[in-house]
Write an enzyme that holds these catalytic residues in place. Structure first.
Site, mmCIF file in Angstrom:
data_model
loop_
_atom_site.group_PDB
_atom_site.id
_atom_site.type_symbol
_atom_site.label_atom_id
_atom_site.label_comp_id
_atom_site.label_asym_id
_atom_site.label_seq_id
_atom_site.Cartn_x
_atom_site.Cartn_y
_atom_site.Cartn_z
ATOM 1 N N PHE D 148 0.854 -1.186 0.000
ATOM 2 C CA PHE D 148 0.000 0.000 0.000
ATOM 3 C C PHE D 148 0.890 1.236 0.000
ATOM 4 C CE2 PHE D 148 -2.287 3.225 2.631
ATOM 5 C CZ PHE D 148 -3.516 3.293 1.998
ATOM 6 N N GLU D 389 0.575 4.557 10.805
ATOM 7 C CA GLU D 389 -0.898 4.609 10.759
ATOM 8 C C GLU D 389 -1.431 5.710 11.666
ATOM 9 O OE1 GLU D 389 -3.012 2.471 9.096
ATOM 10 O OE2 GLU D 389 -1.525 1.106 8.267
#
Lengths: 411, 411, 411, 411
Positions: D148, D389
């Site tokens: 990703f 994140e």
């Protein structure tokens, strides 16, 4: 009433204005000579240690190539007398050397601590004149490397329980059996100072004596510790003694009882209290510089309140640690310091250093996890330093006993 | 190379052995004269303050009956010169006085801080020779009490925004209008030092000047603050100025801009950094003594690991705070100290004192909630000290700005 | 495989969207009926408690005028059965009542805890049918107030060591001697549940029995505790029993051994775990509202990073505490909960509440020290709550024993 | 009134008694099926991960040999529908899988998070039916691995500022240029989901679209990150796109604006909140077991108060984190959860896990620094998890904004 006082501040350099990066003007508490010693070690670390240490750490390798220069510069046993080939520096200067070496890496400082405080010091304090003359000058130069064998696998915080035994033979020679663990320099050393009980039934440790053991002696084995996630740029080994024969003059004649190795630990812990500050300073300076350069949301992150609080907290703890070590060093130079004071300083300074390293790493964000930056390496190293030479918890109980008069080690 | 250093430790009393209760031998950093000053204030607090202060606190009453003796003992404006009737002590001695007074109660130390650092100091620093000669000797004796009006309801951390205005009249006299809040000694004082803007359009505070305002002047009103849960043994009031007419010579002639009251705050904060340690020491000593006497499960609780860790942590922070204040005091005496260094010391020392007071209270168990014991009173007081004279957060941002060079006050 | 699960979330109100102020949607874990109970108590506290409680606290007065309405609303012994005149609510509802009452003041919740969990519960659990029928309906209405006498001056954390003795007479009546301390409602109560040893030589506490003692009995004396700096809106007294004669039926027939009062404490601690959250919520909501209104440097302080971190940390701990109490309540309602789980919840929730109250007070700045705002009152109250019903340290050791299997109470 | 409630506890397994090691009976909040899923992953980790992971970590190697079994067991994209070859499990079950995988190592869980939440999820949510049918079944089996690409070197916390551009060609195909950093699975993947701006002048990120990029495409390069001191058993790489040509159907048709990758991050963060608990549980269980075995001063160290407090604190935070994740999972299954709630859980659970890992390591003493024990590995890993994140600080500001309504990201 106060007229005399107006002229005397008890600062070593009372008129010194704070330099950039020294907000609380710690330098004013140092003499010009002390600052010069510190700055020269700082330069050595900048030039010789920092360019290679990250890779050494990743590779799990102690940089032996630095030993000769450390010896030549007088960093090994620096507070021992010049008559034995040492630098004869004050304890404050010795502390500043430790600080700067650990600004490089805890493994570098550990090497110097072991050589100076745990090998040269006991030879100096408990050795015969022959032993001192033979070993100390070569050790000061780094020509002979030593290690210190006290800790055993099941007696980390309770050395009085050690199992290793030295049995005196009829001819005065000794046979040594046992094992030691977590021994810095263990595989690098030519000589080990080994502590062993000399009587079979000794629960208190009163029969403990120190021995100078060449690592080439038959029956002596050193195994490097595998899988370390801390102090990877340091040699940590296990020692095994399988019927190691030692001549009568291997013993340190003035050693006697557990007190002797504990005196060595006090010396080493003193240096650690300074060293941990060096690691903390490295992290703080790295984080501060990063905060000024790293731009996020259009501004350097050093301009955000969250990071300013983080930096202010780091700086606060470093400054306080510096004052602790300096006061301790002045007392050591004055000849009045106590082992409990050393516990105080080691416990505090290592503890705050672990927090500072972690916060620095966090300020660095993703970059904070790679060896190109120093903070996470220090963060990992300091966990060893937190545990060795008296864990944080043990020093808590030493202090607790000192103030309450009650022993709570056994619960 | 180190021969000179061996004879000099930069400790004030290098040969002093640590006395019981002074584990890290802070006394060795003090001169005999400094220790004497401290011990005499300590005796005053033991004899005169401690027997009454708990009840004063419960009753919400400042013990005015102590003022005369504090004056006679030289505690008021103690670091100002003897030529104005003051004690002319060093800043370290002044700090030690603050420490011992706050060992009694933060309200007692606040009284002395305001009188000395916020009233006598600005008269000394910004006043005319007439003002100094008229006020300082009487204030040193406690015959005239003063208060300091800077803070306003909506500008606690941002005094540049103040609304209070002094309007110069054609004849050189002034008319004062506005209000001030959180004013220590406000209802006790005969004289208020009031800071006001002298120009209508002044966002930066450059027109701020100081005025000496007798509290008996028409239009001056002081209202004691109701419902305080902290500093209950202190007078905290609101001041209201409703067309207060002041003669031309009410102004402090050398005051000019926000910088002037900030210089006063720097003086006061310096004393607070010492004072907070006194509160912390009171709590630690109470907790330690209790831990040795209080028996639970058949043993004094001081012998339990949990309480030993608690005590060791308290002691550690007190010692570090003492070294911070002492180093700061030495720099103040040497004339090199900076406002940022004072922020550093105030922020740290008050912060650790709040933690120590809380932990002491907890060690005391149920007894820790009654005024018969001091720890909870100190715990409550220190919340005010944490907030006044620059909140902890504001000092974080002062330090953040000092190290990063970036201003984050406005977010 | 997962088809059934998709339709079932084990939330009480799975489709509920988070309302403002309930970021983590704790309400979704409550039934509509539970939320209604909570909201009605919340309204009672807003209307009847908050307008007066600050002044009650300053005055050191428990607001007895609220008792009748608390009784009428079913707040007293709310989780006991309807057949004895109680509300017969679930334990989760009972917890929510405690939460909301302590959002008013810990003293209000303490009153209800003592009445319900420490007086009505032991009568319900250990009393005769006559005792239940006689006392419980009147106590539920607040017509008879009770107190609970277990703790003694020297046995705060070790009730097995109690000195109070009940000596059985030949006719089956009893003579009670001894003293109890830190007794909530002690001077307010008409009836005391007193725990006493019934045998002379009993170190373990196995002979402990409970007695219903009318406070009007000759030889019974209650003295209000003076000088409290916490729980000032609560009645805390010392009880003295000087040859108090009790009839044979004063004993709680099913009580036996230390286990009986400990069962009561488990009930009370369960409620405290909820109550402390209420105090924390009061502080958080006060601080949040203040942060949105209070302007500094031209912006509401809630827009500054430092205050956002403070608020986020407060909220985080409140939410976690709510989940802890709710899970515990569900287990209590299911009949499976253990005393160790109650220790877990009491220890955590009170601890985080003390931190939240302190941080809220700090966010409030100078306003945070006056009784007009609630945070400092809660901060002071929670220190009592931290200590009573098992200190934080004792609960640490209860948990430590639970997980390690080793007893460390005695060190 | 409460009769219905008595029969309903909203626990999934209300009658379950707490098993050893589950003091707060978290299991009672899980269904039997949920516990079964958890236990089977736990067994997989015990059998397949734990025996090799320490060495993988030391060697800096992701154990690709585990991928096939993870796929076969349904761990990849486990909460996506069965019609695309996925396990179709509930979000709570998906969370439990994450927990157990990270009990092995954060690198293992990161692999699964990326594959499931950051690659399979965007294909599922934003992809065409062809893309879903082509990729998802093979990805679920682990036959195709994805990565990703969102984060860029200078835009870690501010993805709206990304530089990477996808330029649409006249024929509808695309040319991709730019670079991405800190890409988990980057060198392992056959396919990358790359996020790029499709317009030149786009400061807000509204033109961001997602592309499916085979890593074998010309111009695509992945470089493994050197010198990692964290997540060493994970593949972390830099991606470089040098005029990478992509067909028109490489775009994820339903993606649009920064919102799309942020939705992916919400999915991944949800799983991380569970995963961090797994790391914490591993550390706690290791420390607890060690405390029962390790003897010092004649007793297992688990019997000492200091270690009992340490263990109680660890357990407390784990339990609270479990309740947080479980409540969040129930809300996710109910379809009501919000990104702010995910920030809440990620921030808290990772933060407490870092503390638990550090304390566990410290309890282990010297043994705590070697890879033979897991705690220090987790401690190092969790620093990455703390940062990626959404850093802890960023989530603080997300929560701060949620409660105050004010944006403080830019200071």
């Amino acid at each position: 009433m106060a007229s005399d006082l107006d002229t005397q501040s008890f600062l070593a350099s009372p008129q010194l204005k704070p330099r950039e990066g020294d907000l609380f003007n710690i330098d004013a508490a140092l003499t010009e000579e002390e600052r010069a010693v510190r700055d020269s070690v700082r330069a050595f670390v900048d030039e010789k240690v920092l360019p290679i240490i990250g890779q050494c750490y990743v590779d799990g390798r102690f940089p032996k190539e630095l030993i000769a220069e450390m010896g030549a510069n007088g960093y090994l046993g620096a507070n021992l007398p010049e008559e034995y080939g040492c630098a004869g520096l004050s304890n404050v200067m010795y502390g500043l050397i430790n600080q700067e070496l650990e600004r490089g890496d805890s493994g570098i400082r550990s090497f110097a601590s072991v050589q100076g405080s745990l090998v040269m010091y006991p030879i100096y304090a408990f050795g015969s004149e022959e032993q001192k003359k033979h070993y100390l000058p070569k050790m000061a130069k780094g020509e002979i490397i030593g290690c210190f064998g006290l800790t055993e696998p099941d007696y980390g915080s309770n050395p009085a329980g050690m199992i290793t035994r030295a049995k005196e033979q009829k001819d005065g020679s000794w046979i040594l059996n046992g094992a030691k663990m977590w021994i810095t320099n263990g595989s690098t050393a030519q000589v080990a100072i080994v502590w062993a009980k000399t009587e079979d039934n000794d629960d208190s440790g009163k029969s403990i004596r120190g021995f100078i053991v060449p690592t080439s002696t038959k029956g002596f084995k050193a195994n490097g510790q595998k899988g370390k996630l801390s102090l990877r740029a340091s040699d940590t080994s296990e020692l095994v003694f399988d019927n190691v024969h030692l001549p009568a003059d291997a013993i340190l004649p003035k050693s006697g009882g557990l007190k002797s190795p504990l005196m060595c630990l006090t010396q080493a812990r003193y240096g650690i209290s300074w060293g941990a500050l060096g690691a903390a300073i490295a992290c703080y300076e790295e984080a501060l510089a990063y905060s000024k350069e790293r731009v996020m949301f259009g501004r350097p992150i050093g301009g955000f309140q969250i990071q300013q609080v983080r930096l202010a907290d780091m700086l606060t703890e470093i400054v306080k640690g510096q004052l602790v070590s300096l006061h301790l060093g002045r007392m050591k130079d004055a000849g009045t310091f106590t082992p409990q004071q050393v516990s105080f300083a080691k416990r505090n300074n290592v503890n705050i250093a672990t927090d500072i390293a972690r916060e620095a790493r966090r300020l660095l964000g993703g970059n904070g996890i790679v060896a190109e930056y120093a903070s996470m390496r220090h963060m990992a190293n300091l966990e060893s330093v937190y545990t060795y030479e008296g864990t944080h918890d043990i020093h808590s109980l030493i202090l607790g006993q000192a103030v309450t008069g009650m022993n709570a080690f056994g619960g």
